[in-house]
Design an enzyme around this catalytic site. Structure first.
Site, PDB file in Angstrom:
ATOM      1  N   ASP A  56       0.850  -1.246  -0.030  1.00  0.00           N
ATOM      2  CA  ASP A  56      -0.002  -0.195  -0.038  1.00  0.00           C
ATOM      3  C   ASP A  56       0.975   1.404   0.102  1.00  0.00           C
ATOM      4  O   ASP A  56       1.641   1.616   1.170  1.00  0.00           O
ATOM      5  CB  ASP A  56      -0.889  -0.295   1.136  1.00  0.00           C
ATOM      6  CG  ASP A  56      -1.621   1.344   1.338  1.00  0.00           C
ATOM      7  OD1 ASP A  56      -1.526   1.933   0.529  1.00  0.00           O
ATOM      8  OD2 ASP A  56      -2.767   1.230   2.111  1.00  0.00           O
ATOM      9  N   HIS A  74      -4.936  11.841  14.098  1.00  0.00           N
ATOM     10  CA  HIS A  74      -5.966  11.624  12.942  1.00  0.00           C
ATOM     11  C   HIS A  74      -7.147  10.596  13.401  1.00  0.00           C
ATOM     12  O   HIS A  74      -8.182  10.690  12.549  1.00  0.00           O
ATOM     13  CB  HIS A  74      -5.307  10.929  11.562  1.00  0.00           C
ATOM     14  CG  HIS A  74      -4.214  11.704  11.003  1.00  0.00           C
ATOM     15  ND1 HIS A  74      -4.582  13.200  10.729  1.00  0.00           N
ATOM     16  CD2 HIS A  74      -2.959  11.724  10.692  1.00  0.00           C
ATOM     17  CE1 HIS A  74      -3.487  13.638  10.311  1.00  0.00           C
ATOM     18  NE2 HIS A  74      -2.678  12.753  10.252  1.00  0.00           N
TER      19      HIS A  74
HETATM   20  C1  X5A Z   1       0.593  10.624  11.636  1.00  0.00           C
HETATM   21  C2  X5A Z   1       0.515  11.058  10.634  1.00  0.00           C
HETATM   22  C3  X5A Z   1      -0.036  10.932   8.089  1.00  0.00           C
HETATM   23  C4  X5A Z   1      -0.812   9.999   7.381  1.00  0.00           C
HETATM   24  C5  X5A Z   1      -0.810  10.337   5.950  1.00  0.00           C
HETATM   25  C6  X5A Z   1      -1.480   9.732   5.004  1.00  0.00           C
HETATM   26  N1  X5A Z   1       0.017  10.315   9.579  1.00  0.00           N
HETATM   27  N2  X5A Z   1      -1.340  10.169   3.625  1.00  0.00           N
HETATM   28  O1  X5A Z   1       1.613  11.769  10.139  1.00  0.00           O
HETATM   29 ZN    ZN Z   2       1.790  13.830   9.946  1.00  0.00          ZN
END
Ligand code: X5A
Ligand code: ZN
Length: 676
Positions: free
Chosen positions: A20, A135
Site C-alpha cells: 500500500d 488523525h
Molecule cells: C501521523 C501522520 C500521516 C498520514 C498520511 C496519509 N499521519 N497520507 O503523520
Molecule cells: Zn503527520
C-alpha cells in the site's frame, strides 16, 4: 525536576503486511532510530525512564466509541484477508495482529507521561510511540492512527487531576482532524495545528482544516488552524506563526498543561511535508512553549518519515526539555508571501476571540469566494511551473547535521557585592583586576571611572568582562551581576563585546531610567528599551524604544511587546549575547520578569547576562531561578491590554517591518514579496 522518556520496543512489533503506497512510510524503524539517537547522544540516560502501560477500556472510551473499541479488539484474531478488509473502511491506515496491543501501549504511554508530569515526578517529558494518534476519530482509524493518544491524554488530565485548561500544540505537518473534532465545541481545550493544505489539495483534503474553522458554540476561538498553502516553509515561517499567533493567544489562554502532538514530518527532508524547516527549529518551538503551564509539557510522537530528519528533530526536542541551551537557529530570512497570507487570515479569523489579536488586519479581499479564486489562479501558475522541472522536484533535500549541543560546565555564574549570598545552584564569580590586561584596565578607567582609584568599580567591571569572556568560551552559560551603576556596567559590557568582530549584543532594557547613551549604528548592538517613559526619538534601526502607557506594570501590554515584538526581533537579529538590563524603578512583576528572562534564553545559545542595580537584591533569587532553567510561573489568564498599548505596538511593528521582516503579519499587497 527531570524529563521523562517513555518508550517500549514492543511498539516496533507491527508493520504493514501488504502493498500500500500510502502506508509504506510508516515503519517500525521510525521508533528505533529515534530511540537509538537519544541513546547515542547520551540523552536517554539523562531522562527519567518511565515504563509504558496499556490504556484501559475506560481510558480509551474517554474519546472513542464502544463500537469502535470493540471492533479494534477483534483485529488480533483476524486473518490477513480479514485485516485487509477491515482496513479498507478507513483512510490511509493499516491493521496488523499486534497493532491493537501497540495502540493500547501508545495511548498508555501518553497517560504515563501525564501522570509523571502532573504528580511532579518530572517537569516535562516525551513519549516515543507507534501508532500515532492525532488523525483517529471517535469511531474511525485514520492516517496510521488507531487511538487518539493526545486527545485521550487531555481528557484524562482533566478527569484525574482536575486540570482546567489544556493547550494542544500540533506541529505535525498534517492536520490532526481527530483532535479538532474531539474538542471543537470545548473551550477548556485549545487546539492549535499548522498543516500542509495547499488550498485543500493535500491530504486529508478537508474544508474544516482551513483557518476559518475556529471552533463551535462555546468552543469558538479555541481551535486554531494555520493552513500552509505552499510547500517549502522554513524556520522563519514557523517562528512567525509562533510569535504572532500561537504564543500571544496561548499566554492569553493560560493553560495548566501543554500537550504537543510532536510530529516531525514538518521538518526538512520529510516526504510527506516537503517543508524546509531544519531540525534545530524544534529546539526553539519547544523552548517557546516551556514557560507556559509552569513548564508542564508532554510531547507525544506523531508523524515523521525521513529517518534522519526524524531522529535529529527528536534529539533537538529532548535536549531542550532537559534544559540544554538552544542552538542558534539556522539562517532566518523573511517569512514567505504564502505564509504571511496564512498568518493574516488566521489572525483576522480569530480577532474577535482574543484581545491580543483585536487590531489584526483583515486580508484585503476577505470573503469566501476568495479562496476558490486563489486556488484556480495558483493551479494555473503551477501548471506553467511544472513543465520541465521534474529534475528539481525529485531531488533529495540536504541539510547539515545540527551541531552537538554541549552545555557549559557552569550554568549560571553571579557577580555580587560583598556580603550578598550566592543563590543556590549558581557559582560565585569574581576576577581580580590583575587579570585585566593593562590596556583594558586603562580603557575602563578612562571611559567609566571618574576617580582613577575607584578600585571597587574596576573590580566589578573586571569581573563582568571576565564573565563575558567565559561565556564566549562556552565555560559559563549565563550570568547575573548586581552592580553599583547599571548604566555604566551596561556600557562596559557593550564596549567589550563589540571588540570582537563576530559579536552582536541584544540589549534589552526594562524600566524608566536612562537608556544606553552610546548606541552603535553598525549593528553590533540592538537595543530594545521597554519603559513607561514618553517615547524618545528612534535614533536608528538598532535602537528601539517601546513605551507602554502604564510602564512595565501592565502585564498584558508587556507580554504582547515581549512575544510579538522583542522575540521576533531577537530571532531575526540572532545575537551572540543577550544583555538584560533591569533598571531601578521598573515596576515589573516578578513573574513577568521571569518569563522575560526565560524566553530570552532561546537566543544566543542561552548566553544571557542580567545586570541589576545593587538596590535590587530582592530579585536575585527569582532571576537566578530563571537563568538556571526553571520554568517561569504562569501569569494567569490575561485581561485585555490597554487599547493604546495594542495600537502603539501594532504601529511600531508596522513601522519597523521594512527593517525587520519577522515583524510582518500581513502579506505584501502588490506583486513581489519573498517567495522561498
Ligand atoms: C501521523 C501522520 C500521516 C498520514 C498520511 C496519509 N499521519 N497520507 O503523520
Ligand atoms: Zn503527520
Amino acid at each position: 525536576m527531570g524529563t521523562a522518556l517513555i518508550y517500549d520496543e514492543e511498539m516496533t512489533n507491527y508493520k504493514l503486511l501488504w502493498i500500500d503506497p500510502a502506508c509504506k512510510i510508516e515503519v517500525p524503524e521510525r521508533l528505533t532510530v529515534s530511540h537509538e539517537a537519544l541513546v547515542r547522544n547520551g540523552l536517554a540516560d539523562r531522562c527519567v525512564s518511565i515504563p509504558v502501560r496499556e490504556a484501559t477500556d475506560t481510558d480509551i472510551l474517554l474519546v472513542h466509541s464502544e463500537e469502535y473499541l470493540e471492533a479494534v479488539k477483534t483485529t488480533p484474531y483476524m486473518t490477513l484477508e480479514d485485516l485487509k478488509e477491515f482496513t479498507l473502511q478507513y483512510g490511509d491506515t493499516y491493521f496488523h495482529p499486534n497493532i491493537y496491543h501497540c495502540a493500547k501501549l501508545a495511548a498508555g504511554a501518553a497517560l504515563q507521561l501525564v501522570d509523571s508530569v502532573m504528580t511532579g515526578k518530572v517537569r516535562n517529558g516525551m513519549a516515543l510511540v507507534r501508532p500515532p494518534g492525532h488523525h483517529s476519530m471517535r469511531s474511525a482509524a485514520n492516517g496510521f492512527c488507531v487511538f487518539n493518544n493526545v486527545a485521550i491524554a487531555a481528557k484524562y488530565a482533566q478527569k484525574k487531576y482536575g486540570v482546567q485548561r489544556v493547550l494542544i500544540v500540533d506541529w505535525d505537518i498534517h492536520h490532526g482532524q481527530g483532535v479538532q473534532y474531539c474538542f471543537e465545541d470545548d473551550p477548556s481545550v485549545m487546539y492549535f495545528s499548522w498543516h500542509r493544505y495547499e488550498h485543500q489539495k493535500f491530504w486529508p483534503n478537508l474544508k474544516e482544516s482551513d483557518y476559518d474553522c475556529v471552533g463551535k458554540d462555546k468552543g469558538a476561538g479555541f481551535n486554531i488552524n494555520v493552513p500552509w498553502n505552499k510547500t517549502g516553509m522554513q524556520n522563519s515561517d514557523y517562528l512567525a506563526v509562533f510569535s504572532h499567533v500561537l504564543l500571544p493567544v496561548a499566554y492569553e489562554f493560560c493553560p495548566d498543561l501543554v500537550l504537543v502532538c510532536a510530529g516531525f514530518d514538518s521538518a526538512i527532508g520529510d516526504p510527506e511535508g516537503e517543508m524546509f524547516a531544519t531540525p534545530d527549529i524544534f529546539a526553539h518551538l519547544t523552548h517557546l512553549l516551556m514557560n507556559l503551564a509552569g513548564g508542564k509539557l508532554c510531547a507525544v510522537l506523531e508523524g515523521g518519515y525521513n529517518l534522519t530528519s526524524l531522529a535529529q528533530s527528536v534529539c533537538q526536542t529532548v535536549h531542550t526539555l532537559l534544559g540544554d541551551p538552544t542552538p542558534r537557529p539556522a539562517i532566518i530570512d523573511s517569512p514567505c508571501k504564502s505564509a504571511l497570507e496564512s498568518l493574516q487570515c488566521v489572525r483576522s479569523a480569530h480577532k474577535k476571540y482574543w484581545s491580543c489579536l483585536k487590531y489584526a488586519a483583515d486580508p484585503p479581499d476577505f470573503d469566501l469566494s476568495t479562496k476558490r479564486i486563489k486556488l484556480a489562479e495558483e493551479e494555473e501558475e503551477e501548471k506553467k511551473l511544472e513543465q520541465g522541472d521534474e529534475a528539481i522536484t525529485t531531488k533529495e533535500e540536504m541539510w547539515p547535521e545540527p551541531p552537538k549541543r554541549v552545555a557549559p560546565p557552569v550554568r549560571t555564574a553571579v557577580v555580587l557585592p560583598e556580603g550578598v549570598a550566592c543563590p543556590a545552584g549558581c557559582k560565585c564569580f569574581s576576577s581580580s583586576s590583575e587579570n585585566l590586561s593593562p590596556h583594558i584596565a586603562n580603557k575602563l578607567r578612562e571611559n567609566f571611572l571618574n576617580d582613577a582609584d575607584d578600585s571597587d568599580a574596576l573590580l566589578t567591571f573586571a569581573s563582568l568582562i571576565g564573565l563575558v569572556e567565559k561565556m564566549e568560551k562556552n565555560e559559563i552559560c549565563s550570568g547575573l551581576a548586581l552592580v553599583h551603576d547599571v548604566s555604566m556596567a551596561t556600557m562596559c559590557v557593550i564596549q567589550h563585546a563589540a571588540t570582537d568582530l563576530s559579536n552582536r549584543v541584544l540589549v534589552v532594557c526594562v524600566g524608566d531610567e536612562m537608556s544606553p547613551s552610546q548606541i552603535t549604528e553598525d549593528g553590533k548592538t540592538l537595543v530594545v528599551h521597554i519603559s513607561g517613559k514618553q517615547p524618545e526619538e528612534q535614533k536608528c534601526k538598532y535602537y528601539i524604544p517601546v513605551c507602554l502607557k502604564k510602564g512595565c506594570s501592565e502585564v498584558s501590554g508587556f507580554v504582547q511587546a515581549m512575544l510579538s515584538l522583542l522575540l521576533p526581533l531577537g530571532y531575526e537579529y540572532d545575537p551572540s549575547l543577550v544583555l538584560l538590563v533591569r533598571m531601578p524603578d521598573n515596576e515589573i512583576y516578578d513573574s513577568v520578569w521571569q518569563q522575560l528572562t526565560s524566553l530570552l534564553q532561546g537566543l544566543a545559545q542561552g548566553r544571557t547576562l542580567v545586570l541589576m542595580q545593587e538596590s535590587e537584591k530582592a530579585y536575585i533569587n527569582p532571576t537566578a531561578s530563571s537563568l538556571l532553567g526553571n520554568a517561569a510561573p504562569s501569569l494567569g489568564p490575561l485581561p485585555a491590554p490597554l487599547p493604546d498599548d495594542v495600537e502603539m505596538l501594532e504601529s511600531l511593528r508596522h513601522r519597523l517591518q521594512t527593517d525587520w521582516k519577522l515583524l510582518q503579519t500581513t502579506a505584501p499587497e502588490s506583486e513581489g514579496g519573498d517567495d522561498h
